[in-house]
Structures are given as C-alpha cells and as structure tokens.
Design a protein around this motif. Structure first.
Motif, PDB file in Angstrom:
ATOM      1  N   LYS A   1       0.902   3.907  -2.857  1.00  0.00           N
ATOM      2  CA  LYS A   1       0.621   5.365  -2.711  1.00  0.00           C
ATOM      3  C   LYS A   1       1.905   6.530  -2.968  1.00  0.00           C
ATOM      4  CE  LYS A   1      -2.570   5.355   1.353  1.00  0.00           C
ATOM      5  NZ  LYS A   1      -2.505   5.303   2.768  1.00  0.00           N
ATOM      6  N   ILE A   2       2.831   5.994  -2.748  1.00  0.00           N
ATOM      7  CA  ILE A   2       4.121   6.758  -2.811  1.00  0.00           C
ATOM      8  C   ILE A   2       4.622   6.932  -4.583  1.00  0.00           C
ATOM      9  CG2 ILE A   2       6.824   7.031  -2.778  1.00  0.00           C
ATOM     10  CD1 ILE A   2       6.314   5.839   0.129  1.00  0.00           C
ATOM     11  N   GLY A   3       4.249   5.817  -5.223  1.00  0.00           N
ATOM     12  CA  GLY A   3       4.168   5.862  -6.644  1.00  0.00           C
ATOM     13  C   GLY A   3       3.264   6.721  -7.239  1.00  0.00           C
TER      14      GLY A   3
ATOM     15  N   GLU B   1       0.809  -1.156   0.112  1.00  0.00           N
ATOM     16  CA  GLU B   1      -0.050   0.277   0.093  1.00  0.00           C
ATOM     17  C   GLU B   1       0.941   1.455   0.093  1.00  0.00           C
ATOM     18  OE1 GLU B   1      -2.956   0.215   2.665  1.00  0.00           O
ATOM     19  OE2 GLU B   1      -3.294   2.298   2.785  1.00  0.00           O
ATOM     20  N   TRP B   2       2.063   1.178   0.858  1.00  0.00           N
ATOM     21  CA  TRP B   2       2.767   2.343   0.797  1.00  0.00           C
ATOM     22  C   TRP B   2       3.466   2.526  -0.718  1.00  0.00           C
ATOM     23  CZ3 TRP B   2       5.272   0.446   5.967  1.00  0.00           C
ATOM     24  CH2 TRP B   2       4.633   1.099   7.216  1.00  0.00           C
ATOM     25  N   THR B   3       3.978   1.489  -1.187  1.00  0.00           N
ATOM     26  CA  THR B   3       4.596   1.693  -2.269  1.00  0.00           C
ATOM     27  C   THR B   3       3.882   2.157  -3.244  1.00  0.00           C
ATOM     28  OG1 THR B   3       5.832  -0.292  -1.571  1.00  0.00           O
ATOM     29  CG2 THR B   3       6.282   0.511  -3.923  1.00  0.00           C
TER      30      THR B   3
END
Lengths: 343, 132
Positions: free
Chosen positions: A12-14, A8-10
C-alpha cells in the motif's frame, strides 16, 4: 502482526508513494495550464500531446542540471535541508483514509494504509516538523534573501499553525475522535441525513471553523496570497534561492505534497471524506469521490493563486494573530456551549 | 486486522525509511549525475549579479523571536485542548458523569478565559503589531 499484514502495508505504501509522486509531477503541469487558462495564454503544450510529457522533461532536466554548493554555505546543513523538508511532507499521507474498503484478489482491502487513535495529532506533528527544512535551508545558504525568506516563512508557518490547530478542535468536539477513519465514518450515510437529503458533513456544523481552517491551510502551504516567504519581486525565491537541480525540485515537491495533504485534510474533516451516493453498492466509487473532492480543492487553491495579490507582511501577521486566532477560540467556545445544551 | 492497536504504528517506520532512502537518492543523484564545473563567481552567494556585500549573518529583527515565544505558549495551550475536546461528548452523554457536566465544561472555559486574557494583554502591549 503477521507477515501478510507487513506485506500489505508495504504494498500500500509503495503504491501510494508512486501515485503521490506522479500526482505531484502532474500538479506542476496542471498548475501551469490553469495559470495559462486564467491569464489567457496557452501554458506548456510542446512536449507530447497537449504538453502532457512536460513533467517528464522537467524531471530529466532537474537531474542533469549542475549542482551548486555556494562557497560560504554550511555544507552539511545545506545538503540536509531539502531532505528535512521532503521527508515529513511524504510521511503525513499514510493515515488519510482515501476510500472505504474494496475486495481485491479475494481479500478485503481497506483503502487507508493504517489507522490509530492519534492520527490527526500525527498529521499536525509531522506537518510542523516541515518548518525545520525551511529554516535550515534559509540559514545554511548564507545568503541574505534566503535568510529573510526562511525567517519570514517559519514565523508565518508557526503563526498560522495555531489557528489551524484551534479550528480542528471544533471538529474534534463534534466528532469525538482523533482517528480520521472514525471521523469520516461518522459523516457517512449510516448516520442518516438532515431533512432527508443533506449529508451529515462537518462543514454544516462548523462553517466558521472551515473558513479558518481553509485560510490557515493556505498560509501553511505558503501559497498566494500568503506566499511572502518567496515573494519573488523582493526575495528572488525566498529560502531556496541558492538551491539548484534536484535539491530545488525537492523543495518544490514538498510544497505540492503539503498542498495534497491539506486538501485531503479539508476533505476528510469537513466534506465527508470518501462519502457520497451509492458507495454501499460500488465501494470503488468512494475512491473516486475522494479524489474528486481533493482535486476540486486543489483547483480552488490554484484559482486563488492566479487571482489574488499578495499580502504585506504586517497584514499577514495581523490576520493570523488578531483575526484567525481569536475567531478560532470563539468558534471553539460557541461549539462547546451549543453541544453542552443541545447534544 | 483493522483494529486500533500498537502494531498499527509500524507503517510510520516503513514510510520513514522509504522517505529517507528517496531523499538521499535524490540528493546523491543531483550530486553525481549533473555536470560540475565550479568557478569562483558561480559559487558566490547570489545577490542579483552584484558583488556580495558583507555577510548574511547579521542581526535580525527581534520580532521573529517574539513570535516564536508566543507560538510556544499558545501551541501548548492548544495541545491541552485536544484531549478535552475528544472526550467532551462522551462525558456529556455518559450517565455516571452527569453531575460533573458543568464542572467539565466550566473548567475548560476558565482555561480559555485565561488564554484570551493573555492574548488581549499581548495585543494591548503591541507585540502583535508588526510595524511598531
């Protein structure tokens, strides 16, 4: 921590990374259109409909331009400097809450990448690391204009960082947290309204603090009337005089990233972040409110840029040290005293 | 999942890695995609078309150095303010610290007073006047 969360973090950051890059590209277009509009000319309107493909053309041109490393430059520092400027500029956005939470594909997604207790301190810290890129660029180019621009720029950035930090302390006294999500939620509808309709935004509690923050933020982003580092009439282009092609674009982009960061901070700290009417029923509206507020601020920054003349350097330093710094300390004392007796 | 915790700092590493890759790619791209035909004049330091005079590594005004030192002092003091400001309202409202309310407030006021005295001293000494 689970794999799910990491994913999820990856993602979102992308997504944010992509949106930021696109926004920065189009801010350069918007800025020129606004300039044209204010100065009664047309601005870029040839590439694509209304000139909308202009940023794309600019990008291609940047890539295929000749990359020059001046003979007398310190080669490695010269190459590292643009990276040192753009990396911190990219990093600060992950803690800014840009919406409440929405349900997407059957799971609840919070509209901020991450939250932790020292988020605001993290933004201030990462933001001040950006000075290194400017200083390295000015020093390593071995050019008189670059060196002067770099020196001026770093002196200006560190001077206004003081009043920026001190004006934020006023918000901390009111909000009692460094976590941006908590600060935004405290300004929301759940805390009620004054007189039944005025939202509890910090701007109404900290008007002086906001003015100090706004001026310091304008100086931090090196924009007119504080654009002494690249006063083009006297210093050519300031600290990036010797840079060409994509490395020039990187300094350019990092300035726009800083612009987005400070305007989002102004929105988050003083103007209720993503709060607005009807967000409980339609969570997606929170994202719209946030973007709208940020763009209003960006427009004000551009408006000021094409309206104001530039300061003289001694005026700039006097404003920072003799007006904004004492004013922010005074604001702090008054805020603390009022809270002590009213609370 | 949204609770504050130590794992919430991991995205910093992700964005840092992404930013480093991005920056390196951009620098490499401009190095290898563009044309590269250096000449002696092209690589000379830019001085508005005139032959470069002397070197850029000259002595600079000491003012910049003074500003940096002043910044260090004041910035450390601003950092001291942050934890105090964060807990200020919590201390004022919690029943067990009521007797320490004014100590907590007054302590920081003394600190700020010293800060302001330092600022006035620098002001009177003329360090803040750029034209002196």
């Amino acid at each position: 921590m689970t794999t799910d969360q990491l994913l999820e973090w990856t993602i979102k950051i992308g997504v944010i990374f992509f949106i930021l890059l696109t926004t920065v590209a189009y801010l350069s277009y918007v800025e020129r259109r606004v300039a044209g509009w204010i100065q009664l000319r047309v601005g870029p309107n040839r590439v694509g409909p209304f000139g909308l493909l202009q940023p794309l053309a600019d990008g291609l041109k940047f890539i295929f331009k000749e990359d020059i490393i001046p003979r007398e430059a310190s080669k490695w520092l010269y190459l590292i400097a643009p990276a040192a400027a753009i990396i911190p500029a990219l990093m600060s956005f992950i803690v800014i809450p840009f919406g409440s939470s929405v349900t997407l594909f059957g799971r609840e997604i919070t509209l901020h990448v991450t939250r932790f207790d020292v988020a605001l301190l993290y933004i201030l810290g990462v933001g001040s690391v950006g000075v290194y890129g400017v200083m390295l660029a000015g020093w390593s180019s071995n050019n008189k204009y670059s060196l002067l621009g770099g020196l001026r720029s770093s002196a200006q950035m560190i001077s206004y960082e003081l009043s920026l930090g001190a004006s934020i302390v006023g918000v901390l006294l009111v909000a009692g947290s460094l976590d941006l999500v908590t600060i935004v939620e405290a300004q929301g509808a759940t805390s009620g309204y004054w007189l039944g309709f005025i939202p509890k935004w910090n701007i109404f509690l900290q008007p002086i603090g906001f003015i100090i923050f706004f001026l310091s933020a304008m100086a931090e982003t090196n924009r007119v009337p504080f654009d002494l580092p690249e006063a083009e009439a006297e210093l050519v282009a300031g600290y990036f005089t010797e840079y060409s092609s994509m490395k020039f674009a990187m300094f350019f982009m990092s300035e726009y990233f800083h612009l987005i960061t400070v305007t989002s901070m102004a929105t988050t700290l003083y103007f209720g972040g993503w709060n607005g009417p009807f967000i409980a029923e339609y969570p997606f509206l929170s994202l719209v409110y946030f973007v709208l507020k940020v763009f209003i601020f960006i427009f004000i920054f551009m408006w000021i840029r094409f309206t104001m003349p530039r300061f003289r350097y001694d005026q700039l330093m006097a404003l920072g040290w003799k007006v904004l710094l004492p004013a922010s300390i005074l604001n702090l004392i008054v805020t603390a005293t009022v809270i002590l007796f009213v609370n | 999942m949204d609770q504050p915790g130590i794992t919430n700092y991991i995205p910093i590493l992700i964005i840092f890695a992404l930013a480093v890759v991005f920056a390196t790619a951009m620098i490499a791209m401009s190095r290898f995609m563009g044309r590269n035909r250096p000449t002696r004049e092209k690589l000379a330091p830019y001085e508005c078309g005139v032959e470069p005079v002397g070197t850029a590594r000259e002595r600079q005004s000491v003012k910049f150095y003074l500003v940096a030192i002043l910044f260090l002092l004041f910035d450390v003091e601003v950092v001291f303010l942050l934890p105090w400001a964060v807990v200020f309202r919590k201390v004022l409202t919690s029943p067990e610290y009521q007797h320490l309310k004014f100590v907590f407030y007054g302590g920081m006021m003394v600190f700020l007073f010293l800060l302001v005295v330092g600022l006035i001293y620098e002001w009177r000494k003329g360090i803040l006047d750029w034209n002196r």
